[in-house]
Design an enzyme around this catalytic site. Sequence first.
Site, short mmCIF file in Angstrom:
data_model
loop_
_atom_site.label_atom_id
_atom_site.label_comp_id
_atom_site.label_asym_id
_atom_site.label_seq_id
_atom_site.Cartn_x
_atom_site.Cartn_y
_atom_site.Cartn_z
N LYS A 57 15.29 109.47 62.12
CA LYS A 57 15.95 108.84 63.22
C LYS A 57 15.10 109.08 64.50
CE LYS A 57 19.11 109.38 60.12
NZ LYS A 57 20.10 108.76 59.43
N ASP B 166 20.27 121.57 58.09
CA ASP B 166 20.09 120.08 57.93
C ASP B 166 19.74 119.64 59.32
OD1 ASP B 166 19.57 117.55 57.40
OD2 ASP B 166 21.29 117.31 56.16
N ALA C 8 18.73 116.60 61.19
CA ALA C 8 18.33 115.22 60.96
C ALA C 8 18.33 114.38 62.13
CB ALA C 8 19.36 114.55 59.93
N TRP D 291 28.07 115.26 55.35
CA TRP D 291 27.30 114.31 54.96
C TRP D 291 27.77 113.99 53.45
CZ3 TRP D 291 22.00 113.58 53.01
CH2 TRP D 291 21.32 112.31 53.02
C1 LMR Z 1 23.88 108.25 57.53
O1 LMR Z 1 24.83 109.10 57.30
O2 LMR Z 1 24.65 107.01 58.02
C2 LMR Z 1 22.61 108.41 57.52
O3 LMR Z 1 22.24 109.62 57.26
C3 LMR Z 1 22.16 107.38 56.34
C4 LMR Z 1 22.22 107.84 55.14
O4 LMR Z 1 21.24 107.75 54.48
O5 LMR Z 1 23.46 107.92 54.76
#
Ligand code: LMR
Length: 393
Positions: free
Chosen positions: A243, A208, A210, A127
């Site tokens: 989420k 993580d 999420a 991410w």
């Molecule tokens: C994403 O990766 O799209 C989500 O986790 C939202 C974000 O905050 O980036």
Amino acid sequence: MFQTLTPQAPDKILQLIGMFNADPRTEKVDLGVGVYKNAQGVTPVMRAVRAAEKRIWDNETTKTYTQMPGEPAFHAAMAELVLGKGYPAERLAALQTVGGTGAVRMAFEIARMANPGTTVWVCDPTWPNHLTILDFMKLPRKSYRYFDAQARAVDFAAMIADLQAVQKGDLVLLHGCCHNPTGANLTLDQWGTVADLLAAKGAVPMIDLAYQGFGDGLEQDAAGTRLLATRLPEVLIASSCSKNFGIYRERTGCLLVLGDAANRAVTQNTLGFLNRQTYSFAPDHGARVVTTILTDPELRRMWEDELEEVRSGMLGLRSQLAEELRRLTNSDRFDFLAHHRGMFSRLGATPEQVEKMRTDSGIYMVGDSRMNIAGLNTDSVPVLARAIVAAGV
Ligand code: LMR
């Protein structure tokens, strides 16, 4: 003094929202930011959340401050959700945070306080916000290979080869389930191998988590995390409620820190200190909603049922897309889409192909070709499949 400021690089995920909204075409498809949408394109308030909010509204008598690290009932509910019943409370410290991102940030903060020399190992790809937060904090980072771009699957041999270089006291960031951005995940056996390696090196995993409940189910999605929690002396877990409870804007997350029971009190104290220095109390509403749902059997069942509808809906869209592409290309080269789990899959398109899909077909995905599967519906799947083929992916 503000003249010294220079613009920050735009967040590529959030930038897409503006581009999508500005596109006048009605048949456009938003596969950008990781937000669940139902068949009508709406991100609904979950039934159990609505019921819990009503209950809170009816019964709440005060808005006074809560506790600095957050409410113990929320910590306990989250610990049980993530680690399962019978979690080792005697060696667990916890912090209510501002969303999952807040939990990630606080995990880095406490790691740095405990070991200023720590290097954080991140998977490539990860991410993007993991990287920018680390760079903003000036924490040294290294990456380990994770994804085989040809096979669109985990390159486990490369991952393990790279992790051989971790040092004692380093932090190794892992995605608990539903890997973002690729959709490719470790098997439980592979989690076991990672656990052995990190234990041998004396490194600390930071997970993580999420998307618990978006992959194979609430329990299954926590299996890797639970395995590490059992086998390793110290583990950090950043859990998000955005989420799986659909409460994105309420900013609800929890950092769980497992360590030596003898250090639990000081770790807990440090976590509260970090909240105080950053924003004092974390927001209460979302955490109260989550606690209400998790501790009430009826609301919990209602929530689990709806989460299961969301999860199976995403799996259905994955199968439909893989099937459609099988038909159009007369090949099985997109079957990986049905095997990936969670909201995201990395398609493996070039930036030019991503651009072409956007200009020609109004398909919006992140430049690295990450698609949010939950942004599709049964009508837009064939549109996407045709655009993928037309772009020559
Ligand atoms: C994403 O990766 O799209 C989500 O986790 C939202 C974000 O905050 O980036």
